[in-house]
Design a protein around this motif. Sequence first.
Motif, mmCIF file in Angstrom:
data_model
loop_
_atom_site.group_PDB
_atom_site.id
_atom_site.type_symbol
_atom_site.label_atom_id
_atom_site.label_comp_id
_atom_site.label_asym_id
_atom_site.label_seq_id
_atom_site.Cartn_x
_atom_site.Cartn_y
_atom_site.Cartn_z
ATOM 1 N N SER A 146 61.089 -7.936 8.142
ATOM 2 C CA SER A 146 59.952 -7.420 7.389
ATOM 3 C C SER A 146 58.799 -8.416 7.440
ATOM 4 O O SER A 146 58.954 -9.556 7.906
ATOM 5 C CB SER A 146 60.355 -7.182 5.934
ATOM 6 N N GLN A 147 57.645 -7.994 6.938
ATOM 7 C CA GLN A 147 56.496 -8.899 6.897
ATOM 8 C C GLN A 147 56.805 -10.116 6.030
ATOM 9 O O GLN A 147 56.481 -11.256 6.396
ATOM 10 C CB GLN A 147 55.266 -8.162 6.352
ATOM 11 N N GLY A 148 57.458 -9.880 4.894
ATOM 12 C CA GLY A 148 57.821 -10.989 4.015
ATOM 13 C C GLY A 148 58.817 -11.929 4.659
ATOM 14 O O GLY A 148 58.713 -13.156 4.520
ATOM 15 N N GLN A 149 59.792 -11.380 5.377
ATOM 16 C CA GLN A 149 60.771 -12.220 6.059
ATOM 17 C C GLN A 149 60.123 -13.038 7.165
ATOM 18 O O GLN A 149 60.447 -14.212 7.358
ATOM 19 C CB GLN A 149 61.894 -11.347 6.623
ATOM 20 N N ASN A 150 59.191 -12.438 7.899
ATOM 21 C CA ASN A 150 58.496 -13.180 8.949
ATOM 22 C C ASN A 150 57.668 -14.318 8.364
ATOM 23 O O ASN A 150 57.642 -15.426 8.910
ATOM 24 C CB ASN A 150 57.601 -12.236 9.757
ATOM 25 N N ARG A 151 57.000 -14.051 7.264
ATOM 26 C CA ARG A 151 56.183 -15.086 6.625
ATOM 27 C C ARG A 151 57.056 -16.252 6.151
ATOM 28 O O ARG A 151 56.734 -17.421 6.391
ATOM 29 C CB ARG A 151 55.416 -14.476 5.448
ATOM 30 N N LEU A 152 58.174 -15.935 5.502
ATOM 31 C CA LEU A 152 59.043 -16.984 4.974
ATOM 32 C C LEU A 152 59.796 -17.713 6.089
ATOM 33 O O LEU A 152 60.094 -18.900 5.959
ATOM 34 C CB LEU A 152 60.023 -16.393 3.963
ATOM 35 N N ALA A 153 60.093 -17.022 7.180
ATOM 36 C CA ALA A 153 60.718 -17.693 8.324
ATOM 37 C C ALA A 153 59.754 -18.711 8.933
ATOM 38 O O ALA A 153 60.148 -19.833 9.281
ATOM 39 C CB ALA A 153 61.141 -16.669 9.371
ATOM 40 N N SER A 154 58.488 -18.326 9.057
ATOM 41 C CA SER A 154 57.477 -19.249 9.579
ATOM 42 C C SER A 154 57.341 -20.460 8.666
ATOM 43 O O SER A 154 57.292 -21.609 9.130
ATOM 44 C CB SER A 154 56.124 -18.534 9.699
ATOM 45 N N LEU A 155 57.285 -20.208 7.373
ATOM 46 C CA LEU A 155 57.162 -21.294 6.402
ATOM 47 C C LEU A 155 58.386 -22.208 6.448
ATOM 48 O O LEU A 155 58.256 -23.441 6.426
ATOM 49 C CB LEU A 155 56.983 -20.708 5.004
ATOM 50 N N SER A 156 59.575 -21.624 6.537
ATOM 51 C CA SER A 156 60.809 -22.416 6.599
ATOM 52 C C SER A 156 60.823 -23.312 7.828
ATOM 53 O O SER A 156 61.277 -24.465 7.772
ATOM 54 C CB SER A 156 62.029 -21.489 6.617
ATOM 55 N N PHE A 157 60.329 -22.795 8.936
ATOM 56 C CA PHE A 157 60.286 -23.567 10.182
ATOM 57 C C PHE A 157 59.323 -24.750 10.054
ATOM 58 O O PHE A 157 59.651 -25.878 10.444
ATOM 59 C CB PHE A 157 59.865 -22.649 11.327
ATOM 60 N N ILE A 158 58.141 -24.518 9.487
ATOM 61 C CA ILE A 158 57.162 -25.598 9.319
ATOM 62 C C ILE A 158 57.687 -26.656 8.348
ATOM 63 O O ILE A 158 57.518 -27.864 8.567
ATOM 64 C CB ILE A 158 55.813 -25.029 8.835
ATOM 65 N N LEU A 159 58.339 -26.228 7.270
ATOM 66 C CA LEU A 159 58.936 -27.186 6.335
ATOM 67 C C LEU A 159 60.024 -28.008 7.026
ATOM 68 O O LEU A 159 60.167 -29.212 6.771
ATOM 69 C CB LEU A 159 59.514 -26.455 5.127
ATOM 70 N N ALA A 160 60.788 -27.361 7.906
ATOM 71 C CA ALA A 160 61.826 -28.080 8.653
ATOM 72 C C ALA A 160 61.203 -29.146 9.551
ATOM 73 O O ALA A 160 61.698 -30.279 9.627
ATOM 74 C CB ALA A 160 62.649 -27.095 9.483
ATOM 75 N N LEU A 161 60.111 -28.803 10.229
ATOM 76 C CA LEU A 161 59.437 -29.780 11.087
ATOM 77 C C LEU A 161 58.926 -30.959 10.268
ATOM 78 O O LEU A 161 59.026 -32.118 10.696
ATOM 79 C CB LEU A 161 58.282 -29.116 11.839
ATOM 80 N N ALA A 162 58.372 -30.672 9.086
ATOM 81 C CA ALA A 162 57.870 -31.752 8.224
ATOM 82 C C ALA A 162 58.999 -32.697 7.827
ATOM 83 O O ALA A 162 58.830 -33.924 7.823
ATOM 84 C CB ALA A 162 57.200 -31.166 6.987
ATOM 85 N N LYS A 163 60.154 -32.141 7.499
ATOM 86 C CA LYS A 163 61.288 -32.988 7.102
ATOM 87 C C LYS A 163 61.795 -33.815 8.279
ATOM 88 O O LYS A 163 62.137 -34.994 8.122
ATOM 89 C CB LYS A 163 62.416 -32.135 6.527
ATOM 90 N N ILE A 164 61.837 -33.218 9.464
ATOM 91 C CA ILE A 164 62.294 -33.954 10.649
ATOM 92 C C ILE A 164 61.358 -35.122 10.941
ATOM 93 O O ILE A 164 61.803 -36.238 11.240
ATOM 94 C CB ILE A 164 62.380 -33.007 11.864
ATOM 95 N N ILE A 165 60.052 -34.875 10.842
ATOM 96 C CA ILE A 165 59.078 -35.957 11.058
ATOM 97 C C ILE A 165 59.304 -37.069 10.038
ATOM 98 O O ILE A 165 59.352 -38.255 10.376
ATOM 99 C CB ILE A 165 57.639 -35.420 10.958
ATOM 100 N N GLY A 166 59.439 -36.677 8.767
ATOM 101 C CA GLY A 166 59.625 -37.669 7.712
ATOM 102 C C GLY A 166 60.895 -38.474 7.871
ATOM 103 O O GLY A 166 60.893 -39.700 7.716
ATOM 104 N N ASP A 167 61.997 -37.800 8.197
ATOM 105 C CA ASP A 167 63.269 -38.502 8.381
ATOM 106 C C ASP A 167 63.218 -39.435 9.590
ATOM 107 O O ASP A 167 63.811 -40.520 9.574
ATOM 108 C CB ASP A 167 64.404 -37.494 8.559
#
Length: 367
Positions: free
Chosen positions: A279-300
């Motif tokens: 759904s549109q909501g699932q796509n939006r949250l999947a994109s957000l989850s991916f960007i948050l994951a990248l931020a954590k990987i950079i930080g770690d």
Amino acid sequence: MRIRRLGLKDYRNFEEADIAFKPGLNFICGPNGAGKTNLLEAIAYLGQVHSFRKSLDRDLIRVGQKMAMIHGEFDSNLDSYTKIVDVTISPQSKLVKLDGKRMKTISAFYGSIAVTCFDPRRVFLFRSEPGERRKAIDEALSSIYPKYLYTLSRYRMLLKLRNQALQQRCDDDVVGAYTRELISNSYRLVCNRKELLTKADALAGPTFSDLFGGGARIAISYRTDMPDIDDYETFRAQAEDNFERKRSIERTRRMTALGPHLDDVICTIDGKPISSFGSQGQNRLASLSFILALAKIIGDSKKDYPILVMDDVLSDLDEKRRGNLLSLAEKLGQTIISGNEADHSGNRTIISVDNGRVVPAEEVNNG
């Protein structure tokens, strides 16, 4: 990484601004068109030296003015001093200074200020063009590995030269020389990207479940036509065979038909492509989850989390999901979020803007 202060002069709709930020969550709030996204864009520009919108630099200069200036002061866990970045933007050029020293090239500066963005181009990242997804992982890897940006730049140069050789119908020896160099650089890019996305998959799935709820699961994977082999010599030999099989197609199309420039990041939900079945909501949250994951990987990886910039990310979330997102963001260091209204709960910094002006706290309180 934390931004302590942002200064603007003749940037977008801001004649002048001087804004103090604090660690943790910072909310930029105000009506539509007030300039909230412009402030986020300016912060991101200080790290990436380009707009996260599809804008030319001249579009960043306030109407009627000859140049725009951005000033930023940053603290980092890795440095004992405050980094100072100044960018002067004119219609034909930009000047970047780090701690008063002029940067001769953008690549020499890149990585000095770590910023991760969830901006309008990434709201539906998995429904966008593959180039946007490649850009997201390339920005993350360039922040983690200083040599990655050099390898990527060299790959793009070799790709351009190889395409020119194909277009000019050069003989196989000339094209083959570029092919060998291209394969060498491809190996480094593919290995780094695979490693990053393996980590992103492990993080994005649980984050999506926390944000969306229910039993749906997402998975992140890397799609490439290059060999999925860790050993370089085996990779090289198989890649050469792959290029040989594509030779007639490349000669006809006069364009390189293999390589990391064609790779993609795939997101599935319960085993199906989220771009088609989510759904549109699932796509939006999947994109957000991916960007948050990248931020954590950079930080770690760097032992210092990037500044997380998120534009209008709360508007379509219910109260529970907002709370989950803000809790996740607080664990990732300094986060700057824009929206029409701020979340006033907890110890959070509120910055109000209206019509290209930062509204003093006393005006907000009296208003």
